[in-house]
Design a protein around this motif. Structure first.
Motif, mmCIF file in Angstrom:
data_model
loop_
_atom_site.group_PDB
_atom_site.id
_atom_site.type_symbol
_atom_site.label_atom_id
_atom_site.label_comp_id
_atom_site.label_asym_id
_atom_site.label_seq_id
_atom_site.Cartn_x
_atom_site.Cartn_y
_atom_site.Cartn_z
ATOM 1 N N LYS A 81 0.818 -1.214 0.000
ATOM 2 C CA LYS A 81 0.000 0.000 0.000
ATOM 3 C C LYS A 81 0.853 1.266 0.000
ATOM 4 N N ILE A 82 1.986 1.193 -0.676
ATOM 5 C CA ILE A 82 2.854 2.355 -0.857
ATOM 6 C C ILE A 82 2.442 3.043 -2.154
ATOM 7 N N THR A 83 2.096 4.311 -2.069
ATOM 8 C CA THR A 83 1.581 5.049 -3.217
ATOM 9 C C THR A 83 2.703 5.761 -3.965
ATOM 10 N N ASP A 84 2.404 6.211 -5.176
ATOM 11 C CA ASP A 84 3.385 6.975 -5.945
ATOM 12 C C ASP A 84 3.696 8.297 -5.254
ATOM 13 N N GLU A 85 2.719 8.876 -4.573
ATOM 14 C CA GLU A 85 2.978 10.109 -3.823
ATOM 15 C C GLU A 85 3.979 9.841 -2.699
ATOM 16 N N GLU A 86 3.860 8.695 -2.046
ATOM 17 C CA GLU A 86 4.803 8.339 -0.991
ATOM 18 C C GLU A 86 6.203 8.111 -1.558
ATOM 19 N N ILE A 87 6.274 7.531 -2.762
ATOM 20 C CA ILE A 87 7.565 7.356 -3.429
ATOM 21 C C ILE A 87 8.213 8.717 -3.671
ATOM 22 N N GLU A 88 7.409 9.691 -4.095
ATOM 23 C CA GLU A 88 7.930 11.043 -4.303
ATOM 24 C C GLU A 88 8.446 11.630 -2.993
ATOM 25 N N GLY A 89 7.782 11.302 -1.890
ATOM 26 C CA GLY A 89 8.249 11.763 -0.594
ATOM 27 C C GLY A 89 9.592 11.141 -0.235
ATOM 28 N N LEU A 90 9.750 9.855 -0.501
ATOM 29 C CA LEU A 90 11.015 9.172 -0.227
ATOM 30 C C LEU A 90 12.137 9.727 -1.095
ATOM 31 N N GLN A 91 11.791 10.186 -2.290
ATOM 32 C CA GLN A 91 12.775 10.764 -3.205
ATOM 33 C C GLN A 91 13.114 12.208 -2.857
ATOM 34 N N GLY A 92 12.391 12.794 -1.912
ATOM 35 C CA GLY A 92 12.627 14.180 -1.535
ATOM 36 C C GLY A 92 11.924 15.187 -2.422
ATOM 37 N N LEU A 93 11.017 14.719 -3.277
ATOM 38 C CA LEU A 93 10.279 15.614 -4.168
ATOM 39 C C LEU A 93 9.100 16.264 -3.456
ATOM 40 N N LYS A 94 8.655 15.653 -2.375
ATOM 41 C CA LYS A 94 7.594 16.201 -1.539
ATOM 42 C C LYS A 94 7.978 16.016 -0.083
ATOM 43 N N LYS A 95 7.525 16.916 0.771
ATOM 44 C CA LYS A 95 7.792 16.765 2.197
ATOM 45 C C LYS A 95 6.953 15.609 2.741
ATOM 46 N N ILE A 96 7.615 14.673 3.371
ATOM 47 C CA ILE A 96 6.876 13.513 3.863
ATOM 48 C C ILE A 96 5.872 13.896 4.941
ATOM 49 N N LEU A 150 11.229 7.371 9.114
ATOM 50 C CA LEU A 150 11.858 7.763 7.857
ATOM 51 C C LEU A 150 12.840 8.911 8.062
ATOM 52 N N ASN A 151 12.498 9.866 8.889
ATOM 53 C CA ASN A 151 13.430 10.960 9.195
ATOM 54 C C ASN A 151 14.659 10.433 9.935
ATOM 55 N N TYR A 152 14.436 9.476 10.817
ATOM 56 C CA TYR A 152 15.533 8.818 11.530
ATOM 57 C C TYR A 152 16.459 8.120 10.530
ATOM 58 N N ALA A 153 15.865 7.396 9.581
ATOM 59 C CA ALA A 153 16.645 6.697 8.555
ATOM 60 C C ALA A 153 17.433 7.685 7.699
ATOM 61 N N ARG A 154 16.817 8.812 7.370
ATOM 62 C CA ARG A 154 17.501 9.823 6.561
ATOM 63 C C ARG A 154 18.727 10.359 7.289
ATOM 64 N N GLN A 155 18.542 10.715 8.553
ATOM 65 C CA GLN A 155 19.655 11.300 9.301
ATOM 66 C C GLN A 155 20.764 10.283 9.537
ATOM 67 N N LEU A 156 20.419 9.015 9.711
ATOM 68 C CA LEU A 156 21.423 7.970 9.899
ATOM 69 C C LEU A 156 22.180 7.659 8.609
ATOM 70 N N SER A 157 21.577 7.971 7.460
ATOM 71 C CA SER A 157 22.165 7.609 6.163
ATOM 72 C C SER A 157 22.938 8.745 5.523
ATOM 73 N N GLU A 158 22.863 9.930 6.105
ATOM 74 C CA GLU A 158 23.576 11.073 5.540
ATOM 75 C C GLU A 158 25.003 11.128 6.078
ATOM 76 N N THR A 159 25.860 11.839 5.361
ATOM 77 C CA THR A 159 27.248 12.006 5.778
ATOM 78 C C THR A 159 27.565 13.490 5.858
ATOM 79 N N PRO A 160 27.989 14.010 7.019
ATOM 80 C CA PRO A 160 28.139 13.284 8.282
ATOM 81 C C PRO A 160 26.778 13.055 8.943
ATOM 82 N N ILE A 161 26.743 12.093 9.868
ATOM 83 C CA ILE A 161 25.507 11.829 10.606
ATOM 84 C C ILE A 161 25.306 12.926 11.648
#
Length: 239
Positions: free
Chosen positions: A130-145, A159-170
């Motif tokens: 049940k993941i929508t195309d709008e949600e995909i756009e949010g994951l891509q950073g095209l829309k604010k989640i 998801l925000n936690y995952a983003r911050q953990l995956s960026e460099t630097p954390i």
């Protein structure tokens, strides 16, 4: 029991031994300005039997020949360790996190790194969750989640936690840390953090080896996988 086990191993070995390691051009090559760009190394000519069995099982699960496992056969310990990492963390996360959130987290990390192969394989059947195309756009950073109403509050936090953990630097936001502690049980936080770290491991390893998308999600135009290539011309690299 010994005879049955021996026969089973023999059948698997016969199946795996007939696989053509060189017949994986869709995973092995990227074309850049007309030039064929291969993986940084090729699979070894000889792979130990026990690794071939593991690779065969992975192939059957993915319904495709998996190039990454064959490349890791250069170091059997790393290959086995990576396989155990994948299986045990996935099983552990599935026991404490709902499957939709697992799918969202896998995709989110894949887009953040980014890794075209990881996006390709982690997006398989995303609509079944049940993941929508709008949600995909949010994951891509095209829309604010935060503005996508179909995301729950817990999903947005994770998801925000995952983003911050995956960026460099954390850089972890202290407010987010507090909200995560309030919204999730300790075992859930461990599951989320481990899953995010595991996807980061695979995405970065795959990009380091130069493995390209294998067509797992070729029919999903909303993914725009071609935009997430990491192999670039010298002129494309920002100095």
């Amino acid at each position: 029991i010994g005879i049955v086990t021996a026969v089973s191993i023999f059948v698997i070995w016969m199946t795996c031994s007939n696989q053509n390691v060189n017949g994986m051009s869709t995973q092995q090559y990227l074309f850049l300005d007309g030039e064929k760009i291969g993986t940084i190394v090729s699979p070894p000519a000889k792979i130990p039997l026990y690794l071939r069995i593991m690779i065969c099982i992975a192939d059957k699960k993915a319904k495709k020949k998996m190039l990454t496992g064959r490349l890791l056969a250069w170091s059997p310990r790393i290959g086995i360790g990576s396989g155990l990492l994948e299986q045990l963390i996935e099983d552990g996360a599935a026991n404490v996190i709902d499957h939709r959130l697992i799918k969202l987290l896998r995709l989110q990390v894949s887009f953040i790194v980014p890794s075209a192969f990881a996006i390709d394989i982690n997006a398989v059947n995303y609509q079944n969750f049940k993941i929508t195309d709008e949600e995909i756009e949010g994951l891509q950073g095209l829309k604010k989640i935060e503005l996508i109403q179909s995301f729950s509050k817990r999903e947005i936090l994770a998801l925000n936690y995952a983003r911050q953990l995956s960026e460099t630097p954390i850089v972890l936001n202290t407010n987010l840390r507090y909200e995560i502690q309030q919204a999730f049980e300790p075992k859930e936080i461990i599951g989320i953090a481990s899953l995010v770290a595991k996807v980061n491991y695979w995405a970065r390893l795959i990009e380091a080896l130069g493995v390209q998308p294998a067509g797992f999600s070729g029919s999903y135009r909303s993914l725009h996988i071609e935009k997430y290539k990491t192999i670039k011309n010298q002129s494309e690299i920002k100095m």
